[in-house]
Design a protein around this motif. Structure first.
Motif, PDB file in Angstrom:
ATOM      1  N   GLU A  10      22.534  37.302 -16.299  1.00 20.64           N
ATOM      2  CA  GLU A  10      22.345  36.054 -15.276  1.00 20.64           C
ATOM      3  C   GLU A  10      21.229  36.099 -14.612  1.00 20.64           C
ATOM      4  O   GLU A  10      20.788  37.253 -14.000  1.00 20.64           O
ATOM      5  CB  GLU A  10      23.347  35.935 -14.411  1.00 20.64           C
ATOM      6  N   VAL A  11      20.193  35.042 -14.345  1.00 16.30           N
ATOM      7  CA  VAL A  11      19.219  34.932 -13.620  1.00 16.30           C
ATOM      8  C   VAL A  11      19.511  34.349 -12.371  1.00 16.30           C
ATOM      9  O   VAL A  11      20.099  33.042 -12.465  1.00 16.30           O
ATOM     10  CB  VAL A  11      17.956  34.250 -14.358  1.00 16.30           C
ATOM     11  N   ARG A  12      19.141  34.528 -11.202  1.00 12.68           N
ATOM     12  CA  ARG A  12      19.351  33.855 -10.021  1.00 12.68           C
ATOM     13  C   ARG A  12      18.045  33.831  -9.282  1.00 12.68           C
ATOM     14  O   ARG A  12      17.275  34.570  -9.328  1.00 12.68           O
ATOM     15  CB  ARG A  12      20.266  34.887  -9.078  1.00 12.68           C
ATOM     16  N   GLN A  13      17.877  32.804  -8.408  1.00 18.13           N
ATOM     17  CA  GLN A  13      17.072  32.754  -7.493  1.00 18.13           C
ATOM     18  C   GLN A  13      17.489  33.005  -6.107  1.00 18.13           C
ATOM     19  O   GLN A  13      18.777  32.608  -5.857  1.00 18.13           O
ATOM     20  CB  GLN A  13      16.294  31.173  -7.620  1.00 18.13           C
ATOM     21  N   GLY A  14      16.595  33.445  -5.170  1.00 18.26           N
ATOM     22  CA  GLY A  14      17.446  33.667  -3.750  1.00 18.26           C
ATOM     23  C   GLY A  14      16.810  35.085  -3.465  1.00 18.26           C
ATOM     24  O   GLY A  14      16.322  35.702  -4.129  1.00 18.26           O
ATOM     25  N   GLY A  15      17.334  35.354  -2.164  1.00 16.22           N
ATOM     26  CA  GLY A  15      17.102  36.845  -1.538  1.00 16.22           C
ATOM     27  C   GLY A  15      15.570  36.710  -1.720  1.00 16.22           C
ATOM     28  O   GLY A  15      14.517  35.904  -1.410  1.00 16.22           O
ATOM     29  N   PRO A  16      14.943  37.989  -2.279  1.00 16.27           N
ATOM     30  CA  PRO A  16      13.471  38.089  -2.207  1.00 16.27           C
ATOM     31  C   PRO A  16      12.819  37.376  -3.239  1.00 16.27           C
ATOM     32  O   PRO A  16      11.603  37.972  -3.705  1.00 16.27           O
ATOM     33  CB  PRO A  16      13.395  39.610  -2.373  1.00 16.27           C
ATOM     34  N   GLY A  17      13.500  36.462  -3.897  1.00 16.32           N
ATOM     35  CA  GLY A  17      12.771  35.740  -4.985  1.00 16.32           C
ATOM     36  C   GLY A  17      13.699  35.820  -6.400  1.00 16.32           C
ATOM     37  O   GLY A  17      15.082  36.067  -6.174  1.00 16.32           O
ATOM     38  N   ARG A  18      13.227  35.714  -7.395  1.00 14.27           N
ATOM     39  CA  ARG A  18      14.105  35.657  -8.652  1.00 14.27           C
ATOM     40  C   ARG A  18      14.603  37.181  -8.768  1.00 14.27           C
ATOM     41  O   ARG A  18      13.947  38.243  -8.616  1.00 14.27           O
ATOM     42  CB  ARG A  18      12.929  35.569  -9.760  1.00 14.27           C
ATOM     43  N   CYS A  19      15.795  37.112  -9.310  1.00 17.29           N
ATOM     44  CA  CYS A  19      16.408  38.390  -9.778  1.00 17.29           C
ATOM     45  C   CYS A  19      17.428  38.177 -10.927  1.00 17.29           C
ATOM     46  O   CYS A  19      17.702  36.860 -11.333  1.00 17.29           O
ATOM     47  CB  CYS A  19      17.162  38.991  -8.616  1.00 17.29           C
ATOM     48  N   ILE A  20      17.684  39.222 -11.540  1.00 19.37           N
ATOM     49  CA  ILE A  20      18.397  39.253 -12.863  1.00 19.37           C
ATOM     50  C   ILE A  20      19.576  40.053 -12.877  1.00 19.37           C
ATOM     51  O   ILE A  20      19.302  41.564 -12.188  1.00 19.37           O
ATOM     52  CB  ILE A  20      17.630  39.654 -13.938  1.00 19.37           C
ATOM     53  N   VAL A  21      20.810  39.858 -13.155  1.00 15.91           N
ATOM     54  CA  VAL A  21      21.802  40.753 -13.214  1.00 15.91           C
ATOM     55  C   VAL A  21      22.233  40.854 -14.754  1.00 15.91           C
ATOM     56  O   VAL A  21      22.296  39.759 -15.541  1.00 15.91           O
ATOM     57  CB  VAL A  21      23.125  40.256 -12.636  1.00 15.91           C
ATOM     58  N   VAL A  22      21.932  42.005 -15.008  1.00 16.69           N
ATOM     59  CA  VAL A  22      22.808  42.509 -16.199  1.00 16.69           C
ATOM     60  C   VAL A  22      24.164  43.066 -16.136  1.00 16.69           C
ATOM     61  O   VAL A  22      24.518  44.174 -15.646  1.00 16.69           O
ATOM     62  CB  VAL A  22      21.784  43.771 -17.134  1.00 16.69           C
TER      63      VAL A  22
END
Ligand code: BTN
Length: 324
Positions: A196-208
């Protein structure tokens, strides 16, 4: 370097001793704890969910298999990025959400979140991911990606391969891969990966997000196809700590390759475990359905399909599902 707390010191000693007992005096000497502090540490481990057997004659031992514990997973892992920090929970809604919500924390990049159970574990397309409490690996790895070096497609491929290789390293079992995100053992689904790709916090982040059926497969009436677990193949309960460690090491290697744009080894290793080449498939991708022959599985642009109508298509993993 942060001093390791007493309970972690004791946990590591007991874990390394496998099934064997540790005489209290020897354990105290090894950990440099006095017997009173040792007792407090053992109680802390019991509260953490570890099962301990105490004997006035032999000392104390950990009853195996042990439950995943951050200190046991992190110890000597030596990964560059993935699993540098590990947190283990009893119960959460979804480890993917905990990982994503941790993006603002210090040292969040590479964080691995594990749980013994999930109230709202999810699979692709909003399906439920079911797992009896305290049996399997439910794990999510957070990757901060402000520079946009990590794409959904190759990370889905990398996640599946890391699981298959990690399981081989930890158990010797050979798993196959089914595009886009399934890991199969003897034809049954053993593991699934949800990126899942999320925007937020320090910018783009990805969760595997990774679910592996280690000691229990979900009940068959809750599934779309056959499922299996490692313990059924091996004929005995399986320690999850070593599987989780192997998986994190493999994921670290493949995330580094994806980040560097070096996807050819990933492609080659993935195809060695895939039986789909030249198979005829029907695939739903978004709102469309395509039928054709599989030419390739490409880490950058998805499934390459020679369609029956003569077109050659690249179907991305996100939003795709194999119908037949
Ligand atoms: C699939 O096969 O559809 C993907 C399943 C992914 C399940 C894992 S379990 C850990 C993580 N947390 C979730 O809620 N989902 C993923």
């Amino acid at each position: 370097m942060e001093a390791m707390n007493s309970a972690n010191l004791v946990a590591l000693q007991l874990y390394q001793r496998k099934e064997g007992f540790f005489p209290f005096s020897e354990l105290a000497a090894r950990t440099r704890l006095d017997l009173r502090v040792l007792d407090v540490a053992l109680e802390a481990l019991r509260l953490r969910g570890h099962r301990l057997e105490r004997s006035p004659i032999h000392g104390v031992r950990l009853i195996r298999p042990v439950r995943p514990d951050a200190c046991l997973i992190e110890q000597g892992l030596e990964t560059r990025r993935v699993g540098r920090n590990v947190i283990c929970f009893d119960e959460v809604d979804s480890t993917n959400d905990i990982a994503a919500d941790s993006a603002r924390q210090p040292n969040a990049d590479g964080l691995a979140v594990l749980a013994e159970s999930q109230r709202q574990g999810r699979g692709r397309f909003g399906r439920q991911w079911l797992s009896p409490p305290g049996t399997n690996i439910l794990m999510s790895v957070l990757l901060l990606d402000a520079e946009h070096h990590l794409a959904h497609e190759p990370l889905t491929i990398a996640g599946g391969l890391a699981v298959a290789e990690g399981i081989e390293e930890a158990t010797g079992l050979w798993c196959e891969l089914k595009w886009p995100n399934d890991v199969l053992l003897d034809g049954g689904k053993l593991s699934g990966v949800l990126v899942e790709v999320r925007q937020g916090g320090p910018g783009r982040c990805i969760v595997v997000g990774i679910g592996v059926n280690v000691n229990a497969a979900p009940p068959s009436h809750d599934l779309t196809g056959p499922a299996t677990c490692l313990a059924d193949s091996l004929g005995e309960p399986v320690e999850r700590v070593e599987v989780a460690r192997a998986l994190l090491r493999r994921l670290d290697r493949w995330v580094e390759a994806v980040e560097a744009g070096d996807t050819e080894p990933l492609h080659a290793r993935w195809l060695e475990r895939c039986r789909m080449l030249n198979e005829r498939l029907t695939v739903r991708s978004g709102d469309s359905v395509y039928a054709g022959r599989v030419l390739d599985v490409c880490p950058r642009n998805g499934l390459v399909l020679a369609c029956d109508d003569g077109r050659r298509l690249h179907l991305p993993a996100e939003g795709a599902t194999i119908l037949t």
